[in-house]
Design an enzyme around this catalytic site. Structure first.
Site, PDB file in Angstrom:
ATOM      1  N   HIS A  67       0.819  -1.221   0.000  1.00 34.77           N
ATOM      2  CA  HIS A  67       0.000   0.000   0.000  1.00 34.77           C
ATOM      3  C   HIS A  67       0.850   1.267   0.000  1.00 34.77           C
ATOM      4  O   HIS A  67       0.340   2.356  -0.275  1.00 34.77           O
ATOM      5  CB  HIS A  67      -1.003  -0.008   1.164  1.00 34.77           C
ATOM      6  CG  HIS A  67      -0.446   0.280   2.507  1.00 34.77           C
ATOM      7  ND1 HIS A  67      -0.141  -0.708   3.422  1.00 34.77           N
ATOM      8  CD2 HIS A  67      -0.141   1.455   3.132  1.00 34.77           C
ATOM      9  CE1 HIS A  67       0.312  -0.163   4.534  1.00 34.77           C
ATOM     10  NE2 HIS A  67       0.320   1.148   4.384  1.00 34.77           N
ATOM     11  N   ASP A 114      -0.391  -7.523   1.247  1.00 28.62           N
ATOM     12  CA  ASP A 114       0.154  -6.174   1.414  1.00 28.62           C
ATOM     13  C   ASP A 114       1.668  -6.238   1.612  1.00 28.62           C
ATOM     14  O   ASP A 114       2.202  -5.950   2.688  1.00 28.62           O
ATOM     15  CB  ASP A 114      -0.527  -5.494   2.594  1.00 28.62           C
ATOM     16  CG  ASP A 114      -0.212  -4.004   2.678  1.00 28.62           C
ATOM     17  OD1 ASP A 114       0.370  -3.467   1.709  1.00 28.62           O
ATOM     18  OD2 ASP A 114      -0.545  -3.384   3.701  1.00 28.62           O
ATOM     19  N   SER A 214       4.149   2.039   8.298  1.00 31.47           N
ATOM     20  CA  SER A 214       3.753   1.027   7.320  1.00 31.47           C
ATOM     21  C   SER A 214       4.960   0.564   6.507  1.00 31.47           C
ATOM     22  O   SER A 214       5.827   1.365   6.131  1.00 31.47           O
ATOM     23  CB  SER A 214       2.701   1.594   6.375  1.00 31.47           C
ATOM     24  OG  SER A 214       1.487   1.802   7.036  1.00 31.47           O
TER      25      SER A 214
END
Length: 259
Positions: A67, A114, A214
């Site tokens: 992402h 992801d 992230s």
């Protein structure tokens, strides 16, 4: 060939070496303690800003969250990595990207898949602040209630400011079925698949990764077992943070690096 041998050795040796986007409740640390973590920066006009993290696989490949390298406006020329520095957005070495390969399942089933392998435009030069990390074997399953560690430059509170310095925090793995039940209870339920690891301080909270972490690491000892993916707020007592389980993708990672 040297890079291929190194990552293959790490994958084979990973589970033998185990020691017992967002850091809330942690403490500052030094890049030399986590030399395989790098910053992912994005460009907005002429300015660059750290938005995610990644993990060194070998001198020309890093591993991150898909992402961080997706979306309608994504352009790899507007991403780069910064390696070898404790400070967010300064120091170290900056390298642009040659290729981004998101897992083919990403985008088809919620947050599943992801994970992304990124090839750099030029090779990293190893030193005490830049080193390749070890990844876990394909299919390895983490037990519940084991100590694991996040590291990153992300927000120190949900919606708060990013940290100027690298930080780390110890949390614990949480039973996947319990995690699945809790996320299923949201107004907009989030699926927890077998390709994910949940971790936090259950029913207490206060420690987690957060915005900006992230793509960064979830370590068990010195082994990279997870890639920070998503969560409900940060450090929430009811909803653990969720990472992509590297062991679900190890074979794909090695094949992508070697392609």
């Amino acid at each position: 060939m040297k890079n291929l041998v190194w990552i293959t050795f790490l994958v084979a040796a990973a589970v033998c070496a185990v020691n017992a986007g967002r850091i809330v409740g942690g403490q500052p640390t030094e890049i030399e303690n986590y030399p395989s973590i790098v910053q992912v920066e994005t460009r907005n006009g002429i300015l660059w800003n750290q938005v995610c993290a990644a993990n060194v696989l070998n001198s020309v490949h890093v591993l991150s969250a898909a992402h961080c390298f997706a979306g309608l406006l994504f352009n790899r020329r507007n991403r780069r990595i910064r390696a070898g520095t404790t400070r967010r957005g300064s120091g170290g070495v900056v390298i642009t990207l040659a290729r981004v390969t998101n897992h083919p399942s990403y985008g088809s089933n919620g947050h599943d898949g992801d994970i992304s392998v990124i090839r750099l435009d030029r090779a990293l030069v190893y030193n005490p602040a830049i080193q390749p990390g070890a990844i876990v074997n394909q299919g390895f399953q983490m037990l519940d209630n084991l100590p694991v560690v996040h590291a990153g430059w992300g927000a120190v509170s949900s919606g708060g400011l990013s940290s100027a310095l690298l930080r780390d925090v110890e949390i614990f793995t949480i039973n996947r079925q319990l995690c699945r039940q809790r996320y299923a209870g949201l107004a907009r339920p989030q699926a927890i698949s077998d390709n994910m690891i949940c971790a936090g301080i259950l029913d207490v909270g206060g420690k987690d990764a957060c915005q900006g972490d992230s793509g960064g690491p979830l370590y068990y000892g010195d082994i990279l077992i997870g890639i920070v993916s998503f969560g409900q707020s940060c450090a929430d007592p009811h909803y653990p943070g969720v990472s992509a389980a590297v062991s679900s993708y190890t074979n794909w990672i090695v094949n992508t690096v070697n392609a």
